[in-house]
Design a protein around this motif. Structure first.
Motif, PDB file in Angstrom:
ATOM      1  N   CYS A  27      23.505 -10.449 -39.094  1.00 19.00           N
ATOM      2  CA  CYS A  27      22.987 -11.622 -38.372  1.00 19.00           C
ATOM      3  C   CYS A  27      21.878 -12.302 -39.176  1.00 19.00           C
ATOM      4  O   CYS A  27      21.782 -13.527 -39.193  1.00 19.00           O
ATOM      5  CB  CYS A  27      22.477 -11.214 -36.992  1.00 19.00           C
ATOM      6  N   THR A  28      21.054 -11.511 -39.853  1.00 23.25           N
ATOM      7  CA  THR A  28      19.997 -12.081 -40.689  1.00 23.25           C
ATOM      8  C   THR A  28      20.591 -12.946 -41.785  1.00 23.25           C
ATOM      9  O   THR A  28      20.130 -14.063 -42.024  1.00 23.25           O
ATOM     10  CB  THR A  28      19.129 -10.957 -41.309  1.00 23.25           C
ATOM     11  N   GLY A  47      22.912 -20.224 -42.737  1.00 26.39           N
ATOM     12  CA  GLY A  47      22.912 -21.431 -41.909  1.00 26.39           C
ATOM     13  C   GLY A  47      21.724 -22.324 -42.216  1.00 26.39           C
ATOM     14  O   GLY A  47      21.858 -23.546 -42.319  1.00 26.39           O
ATOM     15  N   LEU A  48      20.555 -21.716 -42.381  1.00 26.68           N
ATOM     16  CA  LEU A  48      19.359 -22.490 -42.726  1.00 26.68           C
ATOM     17  C   LEU A  48      19.478 -23.099 -44.118  1.00 26.68           C
ATOM     18  O   LEU A  48      19.074 -24.247 -44.340  1.00 26.68           O
ATOM     19  CB  LEU A  48      18.110 -21.605 -42.638  1.00 26.68           C
ATOM     20  N   ASP A  49      20.053 -22.344 -45.073  1.00 27.56           N
ATOM     21  CA  ASP A  49      20.260 -22.877 -46.419  1.00 27.56           C
ATOM     22  C   ASP A  49      21.206 -24.077 -46.386  1.00 27.56           C
ATOM     23  O   ASP A  49      20.984 -25.072 -47.075  1.00 27.56           O
ATOM     24  CB  ASP A  49      20.827 -21.807 -47.354  1.00 27.56           C
ATOM     25  N   LYS A  50      22.241 -23.979 -45.571  1.00 31.59           N
ATOM     26  CA  LYS A  50      23.204 -25.078 -45.454  1.00 31.59           C
ATOM     27  C   LYS A  50      22.524 -26.327 -44.891  1.00 31.59           C
ATOM     28  O   LYS A  50      22.729 -27.437 -45.390  1.00 31.59           O
ATOM     29  CB  LYS A  50      24.363 -24.652 -44.548  1.00 31.59           C
ATOM     30  N   ILE A  51      21.692 -26.145 -43.884  1.00 31.83           N
ATOM     31  CA  ILE A  51      20.971 -27.276 -43.293  1.00 31.83           C
ATOM     32  C   ILE A  51      20.037 -27.902 -44.321  1.00 31.83           C
ATOM     33  O   ILE A  51      19.960 -29.130 -44.438  1.00 31.83           O
ATOM     34  CB  ILE A  51      20.192 -26.820 -42.033  1.00 31.83           C
TER      35      ILE A  51
END
Length: 146
Positions: free
Chosen positions: A101-102, A108-112
Motif C-alpha cells: 500500500c505504501t 500515485g503521488l509520483d504520477k500526480i
C-alpha cells in the motif's frame, strides 16, 4: 473545565484525562492484556497466531491487535502476531500500512506530480507561443504609407 466524554466502548460518561476510555473499560482491557500476556509467556504458546490466542484466551481479536500495535506484545518475541494494515487488512508488524500500500500511494503521488509538471510545461509553451506571435499594428502606419 475538564474534558467530559462518553466512553467509546461502553458509552458511559467519564472525565477524559489520561486515557481515551473510562476506568472500568480500562481495567477490563488491562485484565485482557494480562490474560494474553500470561498465555504468550508460556514457551509452547510463543508461536501462536492471533486466532489461536483469541480462541484460547477469549480476548477479542481487535484488542490483541491493539496490544501488538501499541508495542505491548513484541513481535520480536512472538513472530506470528501482527495487526491489519489500515488500507488492505494484510497482517503487518509495524507502521500503519503495509509495504504494498505504501508503494501504491507513492506511485500515485509520483504520477500526480508528473502530471502537474507536464501541465506546467504545456502552459509555459503556450505562453511563449502567444508572446512570440503577438504583433501589433498601428492604424496610423497604414494611413501614413498612402
Amino acid at each position: 473545565m475538564k474534558d467530559v466524554q462518553n466512553c467509546p466502548k461502553c458509552g458511559k460518561i467519564f472525565v477524559k484525562a489520561l486515557r481515551p476510555i473510562c476506568q472500568q473499560c480500562f481495567q477490563e482491557q488491562e485484565k485482557n492484556y494480562e490474560t494474553v500476556s500470561r498465555f504468550m509467556r508460556r514457551k509452547q504458546n510463543r508461536m501462536a497466531s492471533i486466532r489461536e490466542v483469541h480462541e484460547k484466551t477469549e480476548v477479542p481479536i481487535t484488542q490483541i491487535h491493539q496490544f501488538v500495535r501499541e508495542g505491548r506484545l513484541l513481535v520480536t518475541h512472538f513472530p506470528n502476531l501482527g495487526y491489519p494494515c489500515e488500507s488492505c487488512e494484510t497482517i503487518i508488524t509495524e507502521g500503519r500500512i503495509c509495504a504494498t500500500c505504501t508503494s501504491n500511494i507513492k506511485s500515485g503521488l509520483d504520477k500526480i506530480d508528473k502530471e502537474k509538471e507536464f501541465e506546467q510545461r504545456k502552459d509555459e509553451e503556450r505562453r511563449k507561443e502567444r508572446s512570440a506571435g503577438a504583433t501589433y499594428h498601428s492604424l496610423n502606419d497604414r494611413f501614413d504609407k498612402k
